[in-house]
Structure formats: structure tokens, C-alpha cells
Design a protein around this motif. Structure first.
Motif, PDB file in Angstrom:
ATOM      1  N   GLU A 374       5.819   1.576 123.033  1.00 31.27           N
ATOM      2  CA  GLU A 374       5.354   2.408 121.925  1.00 31.27           C
ATOM      3  C   GLU A 374       3.867   2.195 121.669  1.00 31.27           C
ATOM      4  O   GLU A 374       3.123   3.144 121.401  1.00 31.27           O
ATOM      5  N   GLU A 375       3.443   0.931 121.765  1.00 30.45           N
ATOM      6  CA  GLU A 375       2.034   0.630 121.557  1.00 30.45           C
ATOM      7  C   GLU A 375       1.182   1.283 122.642  1.00 30.45           C
ATOM      8  O   GLU A 375       0.099   1.824 122.367  1.00 30.45           O
ATOM      9  N   ALA A 376       1.679   1.242 123.874  1.00 32.57           N
ATOM     10  CA  ALA A 376       0.937   1.870 124.972  1.00 32.57           C
ATOM     11  C   ALA A 376       0.839   3.378 124.775  1.00 32.57           C
ATOM     12  O   ALA A 376      -0.209   3.985 125.013  1.00 32.57           O
ATOM     13  N   VAL A 377       1.945   3.976 124.320  1.00 36.22           N
ATOM     14  CA  VAL A 377       1.929   5.419 124.063  1.00 36.22           C
ATOM     15  C   VAL A 377       0.963   5.756 122.936  1.00 36.22           C
ATOM     16  O   VAL A 377       0.202   6.733 123.006  1.00 36.22           O
ATOM     17  N   ALA A 378       0.958   4.945 121.872  1.00 34.10           N
ATOM     18  CA  ALA A 378       0.056   5.184 120.738  1.00 34.10           C
ATOM     19  C   ALA A 378      -1.398   5.055 121.171  1.00 34.10           C
ATOM     20  O   ALA A 378      -2.261   5.838 120.748  1.00 34.10           O
ATOM     21  N   LEU A 379      -1.685   4.040 122.016  1.00 37.39           N
ATOM     22  CA  LEU A 379      -3.052   3.862 122.506  1.00 37.39           C
ATOM     23  C   LEU A 379      -3.486   5.045 123.358  1.00 37.39           C
ATOM     24  O   LEU A 379      -4.610   5.555 123.217  1.00 37.39           O
ATOM     25  N   GLU A 380      -2.601   5.497 124.224  1.00 44.06           N
ATOM     26  CA  GLU A 380      -2.923   6.654 125.064  1.00 44.06           C
ATOM     27  C   GLU A 380      -3.160   7.902 124.213  1.00 44.06           C
ATOM     28  O   GLU A 380      -4.066   8.687 124.486  1.00 44.06           O
ATOM     29  N   ARG A 381      -2.352   8.055 123.151  1.00 40.95           N
ATOM     30  CA  ARG A 381      -2.530   9.211 122.268  1.00 40.95           C
ATOM     31  C   ARG A 381      -3.857   9.138 121.535  1.00 40.95           C
ATOM     32  O   ARG A 381      -4.536  10.163 121.366  1.00 40.95           O
ATOM     33  N   LEU A 385      -6.945  11.745 121.712  1.00 45.92           N
ATOM     34  CA  LEU A 385      -7.540  12.327 120.513  1.00 45.92           C
ATOM     35  C   LEU A 385      -9.052  12.152 120.524  1.00 45.92           C
ATOM     36  O   LEU A 385      -9.807  13.084 120.200  1.00 45.92           O
ATOM     37  N   ALA A 386      -9.524  10.958 120.906  1.00 43.65           N
ATOM     38  CA  ALA A 386     -10.963  10.715 120.974  1.00 43.65           C
ATOM     39  C   ALA A 386     -11.629  11.633 121.994  1.00 43.65           C
ATOM     40  O   ALA A 386     -12.729  12.159 121.759  1.00 43.65           O
ATOM     41  N   THR A 387     -10.956  11.866 123.108  1.00 47.96           N
ATOM     42  CA  THR A 387     -11.509  12.756 124.145  1.00 47.96           C
ATOM     43  C   THR A 387     -11.661  14.173 123.618  1.00 47.96           C
ATOM     44  O   THR A 387     -12.698  14.825 123.821  1.00 47.96           O
ATOM     45  N   SER A 396     -20.374  12.071 123.236  1.00 48.08           N
ATOM     46  CA  SER A 396     -19.603  11.221 124.132  1.00 48.08           C
ATOM     47  C   SER A 396     -18.464  10.562 123.362  1.00 48.08           C
ATOM     48  O   SER A 396     -18.487  10.483 122.125  1.00 48.08           O
ATOM     49  N   GLU A 397     -17.475  10.055 124.102  1.00 50.23           N
ATOM     50  CA  GLU A 397     -16.323   9.432 123.447  1.00 50.23           C
ATOM     51  C   GLU A 397     -16.715   8.175 122.683  1.00 50.23           C
ATOM     52  O   GLU A 397     -16.047   7.802 121.712  1.00 50.23           O
ATOM     53  N   ASP A 398     -17.810   7.527 123.076  1.00 49.71           N
ATOM     54  CA  ASP A 398     -18.237   6.312 122.376  1.00 49.71           C
ATOM     55  C   ASP A 398     -18.664   6.597 120.946  1.00 49.71           C
ATOM     56  O   ASP A 398     -18.681   5.676 120.112  1.00 49.71           O
ATOM     57  N   GLU A 399     -19.027   7.839 120.657  1.00 41.99           N
ATOM     58  CA  GLU A 399     -19.491   8.187 119.311  1.00 41.99           C
ATOM     59  C   GLU A 399     -18.351   8.616 118.390  1.00 41.99           C
ATOM     60  O   GLU A 399     -18.582   9.009 117.249  1.00 41.99           O
ATOM     61  N   VAL A 400     -17.121   8.568 118.876  1.00 42.69           N
ATOM     62  CA  VAL A 400     -15.947   8.897 118.065  1.00 42.69           C
ATOM     63  C   VAL A 400     -15.370   7.597 117.512  1.00 42.69           C
ATOM     64  O   VAL A 400     -15.117   6.651 118.257  1.00 42.69           O
ATOM     65  N   THR A 401     -15.188   7.555 116.204  1.00 46.24           N
ATOM     66  CA  THR A 401     -14.608   6.379 115.549  1.00 46.24           C
ATOM     67  C   THR A 401     -13.119   6.624 115.329  1.00 46.24           C
ATOM     68  O   THR A 401     -12.746   7.562 114.624  1.00 46.24           O
ATOM     69  N   ARG A 408      -7.027   7.259 111.369  1.00 46.96           N
ATOM     70  CA  ARG A 408      -8.164   8.080 110.949  1.00 46.96           C
ATOM     71  C   ARG A 408      -9.159   8.171 112.093  1.00 46.96           C
ATOM     72  O   ARG A 408      -9.475   7.162 112.739  1.00 46.96           O
ATOM     73  N   ALA A 409      -9.621   9.383 112.380  1.00 40.53           N
ATOM     74  CA  ALA A 409     -10.591   9.613 113.451  1.00 40.53           C
ATOM     75  C   ALA A 409     -11.761  10.415 112.895  1.00 40.53           C
ATOM     76  O   ALA A 409     -11.562  11.436 112.225  1.00 40.53           O
ATOM     77  N   THR A 410     -12.997   9.917 113.163  1.00 43.40           N
ATOM     78  CA  THR A 410     -14.196  10.549 112.624  1.00 43.40           C
ATOM     79  C   THR A 410     -15.228  10.719 113.727  1.00 43.40           C
ATOM     80  O   THR A 410     -15.392   9.825 114.573  1.00 43.40           O
ATOM     81  N   VAL A 411     -15.922  11.850 113.720  1.00 44.92           N
ATOM     82  CA  VAL A 411     -16.989  12.085 114.686  1.00 44.92           C
ATOM     83  C   VAL A 411     -18.038  12.974 114.038  1.00 44.92           C
ATOM     84  O   VAL A 411     -17.718  13.884 113.264  1.00 44.92           O
ATOM     85  N   ARG A 412     -19.310  12.672 114.308  1.00 42.43           N
ATOM     86  CA  ARG A 412     -20.410  13.501 113.806  1.00 42.43           C
ATOM     87  C   ARG A 412     -20.808  14.465 114.917  1.00 42.43           C
ATOM     88  O   ARG A 412     -21.202  14.050 116.016  1.00 42.43           O
ATOM     89  N   ALA A 413     -20.701  15.750 114.632  1.00 36.04           N
ATOM     90  CA  ALA A 413     -20.911  16.770 115.654  1.00 36.04           C
ATOM     91  C   ALA A 413     -22.391  17.072 115.854  1.00 36.04           C
ATOM     92  O   ALA A 413     -23.198  16.994 114.920  1.00 36.04           O
ATOM     93  N   GLU A 414     -22.736  17.402 117.086  1.00 34.37           N
ATOM     94  CA  GLU A 414     -24.066  17.910 117.398  1.00 34.37           C
ATOM     95  C   GLU A 414     -24.153  19.375 116.970  1.00 34.37           C
ATOM     96  O   GLU A 414     -23.142  20.046 116.778  1.00 34.37           O
ATOM     97  N   ARG A 415     -25.377  19.841 116.828  1.00 33.22           N
ATOM     98  CA  ARG A 415     -25.549  21.257 116.479  1.00 33.22           C
ATOM     99  C   ARG A 415     -25.221  22.118 117.698  1.00 33.22           C
ATOM    100  O   ARG A 415     -25.819  21.970 118.765  1.00 33.22           O
ATOM    101  N   LEU A 416     -24.239  22.989 117.521  1.00 35.20           N
ATOM    102  CA  LEU A 416     -23.811  23.875 118.602  1.00 35.20           C
ATOM    103  C   LEU A 416     -24.395  25.263 118.354  1.00 35.20           C
ATOM    104  O   LEU A 416     -24.372  25.767 117.224  1.00 35.20           O
TER     105      LEU A 416
END
Length: 521
Positions: A374-381, A385-387, A396-401, A408-416
Motif C-alpha cells: 500500500e505504501e508503494a502504491v501511495a508513493l507511486e500515486r 501527481l507531481a508529474t 520541473s517535478e522538483d518544484e512541486v511540493t 497536499r500538493a502545491t506548485v507555483r505555475a510559470e506564465r503560460l
């Protein structure tokens, strides 16, 4: 004293012993009784059952259901679209909705009734409607799958790729119920028949197989659809004949027709019976595999997992064992035994985990392994989500918290280029819909707020309410106050709505439509 008992009749030279007169009379009486019962039943069936059926009305309704109208084509397309989405999402509820919408039952039943009365114009009309509906459904579902990023075989798709003899009997009994309902005017029963026979989901699966060039999926689903189609049509024919629908065919042609129908049923039954035999063999093989693995280990050992791929050659078996004592030679020994018992080459991959002696310890280890899975599945999920968040935010994925503890997942978007605040909000909502247990925050760059918040006499219009929702969302994500500029009454009312939702807002009276701006601008 005279014995008045009548002696039994002497046997004749041929060995035949004639019956006494009273026995002959009893046999004749029984024969006449059976004849009277059959005669009474036939008269009851002809007068009280067939006589109450409005054949002309039934035929007229069935003709209407077979017309290739605008409604028929539209409902077929909608049903096909819903079915393929339900299959891709593996949602039984959505698939059932497609079954209820599908109008394919009409022309299929029409084939049976037209065959029963010998109306070949009606037969051609039904076949034409069915052919167009089938081709359109397969083409539409194939196009949707081809354009879809999801092309994996879900459980709902796999369930429709291996029909067997039981599917034929399901279609048979369902068609009997449906034909009876149509003849006796119990149309509500057709809803259940539509669910039981499931005409559209197999067609959608055929489209999936065509779009992905998967012959196994394509052929299996097509066989299921043809099985349902032919069984329903021929059962409707039989029920119509049983209820006395008149035919224009001669007695000889009717005999040929009956032979042809029986031949079709037999032709369908042969591949379905073979498929059923394969399913039975696979079920038995799974039992044998479990038995052989269990016998090779300590009685306190537990099988943690077992997976068998029957499509591979040799048959691939993967198993994990929780055992107090490691058995180095177990894999080779079990593989040889399974090859002998299944009469097919077997390749076994056996993983052994040593656990303390005792069933309780083994069960605890099994629970620990389950938690690890279950932990492995949660980590993969979470990584997935970060991707996806990185993709929509243009970073990049490194900028996703990602906070898995608080989900909780947070990311600051670039101007598109060309992306408005409403577009960023829609992207966040789309990701959040796939992860209902998570708090998703897409932080947009500072952009222009809605330049018009429409109002009418009662308050914000639907478009105005959407604009206010975008203002609220942007203020909370960027953490800046809002200024509402426009007619004082509209601005005040909008400010009260935003304040109730926790937005810091001020009002500035001005002419023109109500609009929003950032505080301090």
C-alpha cells in the motif's frame, strides 16, 4: 366348492401374453385421458393466450422500433460514447447507463419478429438499421479510444473479451423475457433485459480492440456481441411463433427455417462451449498451483500472492511465500510438479520470505507486506501527481511540493502564453478531480482579473458568479487583496459575497460594468 378365479390367459406361440380385458380398458382410458388433457391445453392456449394477443398492434410497435431515424442514430452514438468512457474508467455505473440508452434492442427484436412472420421487407429494414448502428458505434468508440491518452485494458474491458456458453444462456433467458414483455405489453421489463444482455459495451470493446490493434480483445468482444445479437433475434422468432404470429411461408420452408435456426444455435454453442472449457481449466489450474505450492512448505506457511499468466508460453506463475523456513529447492520441485499436472510447460517465479514460526507470526508478516504494498502504491500515486502538476504548471517535478502526510500538493505555475486566471483555475480543478483525497493548489502568476462581473436585478448572473469564483480563487492562491470597481450597489453586494468567503476586498465606485483589480494597483 368351486373356484371362480379366472385363470390367466395362456401365452401364444409367439410368446405374447394378451392382457385381460380390464387392463386393456385401463390403458385405453389413460391414453384418452392424456389426449383430452393435451386437447384442453391446446384449446386454452389458442383461445385464452394467443387469442388475447393483439398481433397487429405488437407488429406495428416493433416496426417503429426498427426505423433508422434521427433519434435512433443519436441515441446509439450517445450510448456508444458513454459505454467507451465507462470501459476506460472501469466504472460499472457508467457502463450500465450506456446499456439503458442503447436502442439496438429494437432492430434485433425486429429481426426475430420479421423472420417469424416471413416479412422480408421488414427483415431488410431491421438489418439495415442494425448494421448502421453497429458500424457507427464501433467507428465512434474506436476514434475516441484512438484519441484518448488512456488505452489500457481495464477490468470492464477484460470482462467482455472471453464469452462462454453461460453468456449464450443469459442472452437466451433475457430475450425470452424481453419478447414476452413485447408481446404481452409489459415494456418496462425491457430495461432489465437491456442490462442483462449488454449490447453496447461489447461493441465499445470491439472499437477499443480495433483502435489498439488488439486482436484478442477485438475478436472476443465481437463474438460476445454476435452471440447476444443472434440469440436475441432467434429467441424473439421462437416466442413469436409460439404465440401464434402468422407466417406466409409454406410448411416446407418453415421446416427449412427451423433447421437453419437450430444450426445457428449449434454453431454459436461450439466456440462458446470451448471458451467455457478454457475458463474451467484455468480455474482448476489456479487451484492446482495453490495446492502444489502449499504442500511444498511448512503447514504454518502462507501464500502471500499468486498470479498466473495463461497467455504466455510457457505458462508464467509468480508467487510469494511467507514461511518459517526457506526451501532452496522448492521452486524447481514445484515447477516440475505443475508441468506434469497441468500437461503444459510452466515457468515458476517463487519468492520466499522467512518469518518466525507460527501462523500468527506469518499473518503479521503478511499484514506488514500488505502495508508495504500500500505504501508503494501511495508513493507511486504521489509521484504521478507531481508529474502531472509539473506538466500543467510548466515547471520541473522538483518544484512541486508534495506532502503525503497531509495529502497536499502545491506548485507555483510559470506564465503560460494566453492563459488567464480562469484557465489556471480550470487546470487545478481538473487535477483535483482525479485526486479527491488530496488538497491541490496551483499558484498562478499575477494576471488580469475579470474585467466584467455581470449582474441583473436579482444579483450576479451565472457568468458573474463564475467571475466572482475566479476572483476568490485567485486572491486565495496569490494572497493579495481585491478591489471591486463599478456601480456602488453591485460592488457592495459582490464585496459582501467575497468577504463571506474569506477574501479581503475594498470597494471603489465608478461608472461602467463591475470589474475586479488587485489591491494596491
Amino acid at each position: 366348492m368351486t373356484d371362480e378365479t379366472t385363470p390367466p390367459p395362456a401365452p401364444s406361440s409367439s410368446g405374447y401374453t394378451p392382457l385381460p380385458n380390464k387392463d386393456i380398458g385401463a390403458v385405453q382410458g389413460e391414453g384418452m385421458s392424456i389426449t383430452r388433457v393435451l386437447f384442453s391445453f391446446r384449446r386454452w392456449w389458442r383461445e385464452d393466450v394467443i387469442g388475447t394477443v393483439e398481433q397487429a398492434e405488437v407488429i406495428e410497435k416493433r416496426r417503429e422500433d426498427c426505423l433508422m431515424s434521427e433519434r435512433y442514430l443519436f441515441m446509439t452514438a450517445m450510448s456508444a460514447g458513454i459505454a467507451v468512457l465507462g470501459l476506460l474508467l472501469s466504472s460499472p455505473a457508467v457502463v450500465i447507463g450506456a446499456m439503458l440508452l442503447s436502442p439496438l434492442m429494437g432492430p434485433i427484436m425486429g429481426l426475430g419478429f420479421a423472420l417469424a412472420i416471413g416479412d422480408y421487407h421488414w427483415l431488410r429494414q431491421s438489418a439495415k438499421s442494425l448494421a448502421w448502428g453497429t458500424v457507427m458505434a464501433v467507428g465512434l468508440t474506436g476514434a475516441l479510444v484512438y484519441l484518448s491518452p488512456i488505452q489500457t485494458i481495464t477490468p470492464e474491458i477484460a470482462a467482455r473479451t472471453q464469452p462462454n456458453l453461460f453468456d449464450l444462456f443469459v442472452a437466451l433467458f433475457s430475450a425470452m423475457a424481453g419478447a414476452y414483455a413485447m408481446i404481452r405489453g409489459r415494456e418496462g421489463t425491457i430495461v432489465g433485459v437491456a442490462i442483462a444482455t449488454a449490447l453496447m459495451p461489447p461493441l465499445a470493446t470491439v472499437g477499443f480492440g480495433l483502435a489498439t490493434w488488439n486482436w484478442t480483445v477485438f475478436s472476443g468482444a465481437l463474438l460476445l456481441y454476435v452471440t447476444n445479437l443472434i440469440t436475441i433475434a432467434l429467441t424473439a422468432w421462437a416466442m413469436a411463433r409460439l404465440y401464434g404470429f402468422q407466417t406466409n411461408l409454406s410448411q416446407r420452408n418453415s421446416l427449412y427455417q427451423n433447421i437453419a435456426v437450430a444450426a445457428v444455435f449449434v454453431a454459436l454453442a461450439i466456440p462458446l462451449a470451448y471458451s467455457l472449457q478454457q475458463i474451467a481449466w484455468q480455474t482448476n489450474a489456479q487451484r492446482i498451483a495453490r495446492d502444489e505450492i502449499r504442500v511444498a512448505f511448512d503447514p504454518n506457511a502462507l501464500i502471500d500472492s499468486l498470479a498466473i499468466d495463461f497467455a504466455s508460453d510457457p505458462v508464467s506463475i509468480t508467487a510469494a511465500m511467507l514461511t518459517p523456513k526457506i526451501q532452496p529447492e522448492a521452486e524447481a520441485r514445484i515447477e516440475r510438479a505443475l508441468t506434469q499436472r497441468l500437461s503444459r510447460p510452466v515457468e515458476l517465479t517463487l519468492t520466499q520470505y522467512q518469518v518466525p514460526t507460527g501462523a500468527a507470526a506469518a499473518e503479521q508478516a503478511q499484514l506488514s507486506a500488505a502495508r508495504a504494498n500500500e505504501e508503494a502504491v501511495a508513493l507511486e500515486r504521489a509521484e504521478d501527481l507531481a508529474t502531472r502538476l509539473a506538466l500543467v504548471a510548466g515547471v520541473s517535478e522538483d518544484e512541486v511540493t508534495v506532502d503525503r502526510t497531509r495529502r497536499r500538493a502545491t506548485v507555483r505555475a510559470e506564465r503560460l502564453d494566453g492563459a488567464t486566471l480562469a484557465a489556471y483555475r480550470a487546470l487545478e480543478a481538473r487535477i483535483a478531480a482525479t485526486e479527491p483525497d488530496w488538497m491541490i493548489e496551483l499558484l498562478p502568476p499575477i494576471g488580469d482579473l475579470p474585467d466584467e462581473i455581470a449582474f441583473d436585478e436579482t444579483g450576479p448572473t451565472p457568468e458573474g458568479a463564475q467571475a466572482l469564483a475566479t476572483v476568490e480563487w485567485a486572491s486565495k492562491r496569490i494572497d493579495l487583496p481585491i478591489v471591486l470597481i463599478g456601480p456602488s450597489d453591485q460592488a457592495t453586494q459582490a464585496a459582501e459575497l467575497l468577504a463571506q468567503r474569506g477574501v479581503s476586498v475594498t470597494v471603489r465606485s465608478a461608472g461602467g460594468p463591475l470589474r475586479a483589480d488587485w489591491g494596491g494597483n
